[in-house]
Design an enzyme around this catalytic site. Sequence first.
Site: not given
Ligand code: ACO
Length: 307
Positions: A109, A264, A234
Site C-alpha cells: 500500500c 482499501n 492511504h
Molecule cells: N463482520 C463481522 N464481524 C467481524 C468481521 C466482519 N467483516 N471481521 C471480523 N469480525 C469479528 C471477529 O471475528 C471478532 O469476533 P470474535 O470477538 O467473536 O472473535 C470481532 O469481529 C472483533 O474482531 P477484531 O479483529 O477485534 O475487530 P477490530 O475492532 O480490531 O476491527 C479491523 C478489525 C477493522 C481490521 C481493525 O483491526 C483495523 O482497523 N485494523 C487496521 C487494519 C486495516 O485497516 N487493514 C487494511 C489493510 S492493510 C493496509 O492497507 C496497510
Amino acid sequence: MSKIIGIGKANISTTMSNEEWGAYVQTDDTWIRTRTGIESRHISERSTTALAVEAARVAVEQSGLSAEQIGLIIVATISADQMMPSTAASVQAAIGATDAMTFDLNAACTGFIAAFNTAQQFLANDVYEYALVIGAEQLSSVIDWSDRNTCVLFGDGAGAVLIQRSLCFLAGEVFTRGDEMGVLTLGAKGKNPYIQMNGKEVFKFATSVLTSCIERAIMRAKITEEAIDWIIPHQANKRIIEYVAKKQKIPIEKFVLNLNRYGNTSAASIPLALVDAAPNFKSGDKILLIGFGGGLTWGYSLIEWSE
Ligand code: ACO
C-alpha cells in the site's frame, strides 16, 4: 523537481455494498461501517492491467502530451496479472509510449509513494522530462472471499499521475521494516494466494507511521504543520485517520477521505484520492501524500500543487 500535468482514474461501474457481502460471509453493514468507514467498494471484472491502462489513458489525454514523450512508466501493484511481462510494459504498449522505460514496483500500500518518489529521482536528474506513475489493483482477485476478517476491507481501482520535471517536489522518503513482514502478507506461485493480516498490529503500525511521516515531512521541508493544506493518507481505515488527526490536532477536513466509496485499494488508493480531491486544490497548496502497508513499508511525498 516535478509538476503534475495529468491525472486519471479507471471508471468501474460495478459497486458492491456492505450488505452484499452478507451473501458470502457472516457480516453486516454496521460492523463494516463502524470499524472501517467503508460503505461500498468497486469490484472489477477487468484485470489490473486493463484498469491501469484506462487510468493512464485519461491522465495522458488530460496532459495534452503525446504518449511518445513519456520517458518512464512505473506501475505500483500487488495484484499484477502476471509476473512477466510487467504491467507497466503492457501499459506502454497499450498507450503507445514507445520510448518509455517501464517497470512494476511492489511496496504494497506504500507502492504509489515509492513509485512517485522513484520517478522524481529520474526527473530531478534530467534523465527524463515526463514520467507516468500508476497505482492499479484488482484486489478482488487476491482476497479470500470466505474470510470476513479481510475480504470486506478491499476494493478494485486504478489512478494515474503524469509528472513533468519542474518545481513542486518538496520532500519524500520511504522506509521498510522487513523483520515485521508477517503482519501483512500475500503469497505467489500458488502459495498463500490471499491477503492475510493481523488487523490490530496493522492499526498500531499505521497510526504510528502516519504521525512520523507528518513530522518528518515538516522537518525535511522546513515548514510548519499549519503550512500543509491537504493530507492524502492511504485509504485503509477511517478510524486510523481520525485517530491521527485527533492526536496531532490537525483538522480532519485537511485529510482527503474517499474510502467510504472505494474500500482499501492498496497502491491505487492515494492516486484515486488525489484524482477525486483535485478540483479542490489551488496553485501553491502543499499536499502531503502518505502510504503504509505490507513489508512493512511506509513513506510520504510532499508536493506543491500547480495548475
Ligand atoms: N463482520 C463481522 N464481524 C467481524 C468481521 C466482519 N467483516 N471481521 C471480523 N469480525 C469479528 C471477529 O471475528 C471478532 O469476533 P470474535 O470477538 O467473536 O472473535 C470481532 O469481529 C472483533 O474482531 P477484531 O479483529 O477485534 O475487530 P477490530 O475492532 O480490531 O476491527 C479491523 C478489525 C477493522 C481490521 C481493525 O483491526 C483495523 O482497523 N485494523 C487496521 C487494519 C486495516 O485497516 N487493514 C487494511 C489493510 S492493510 C493496509 O492497507 C496497510
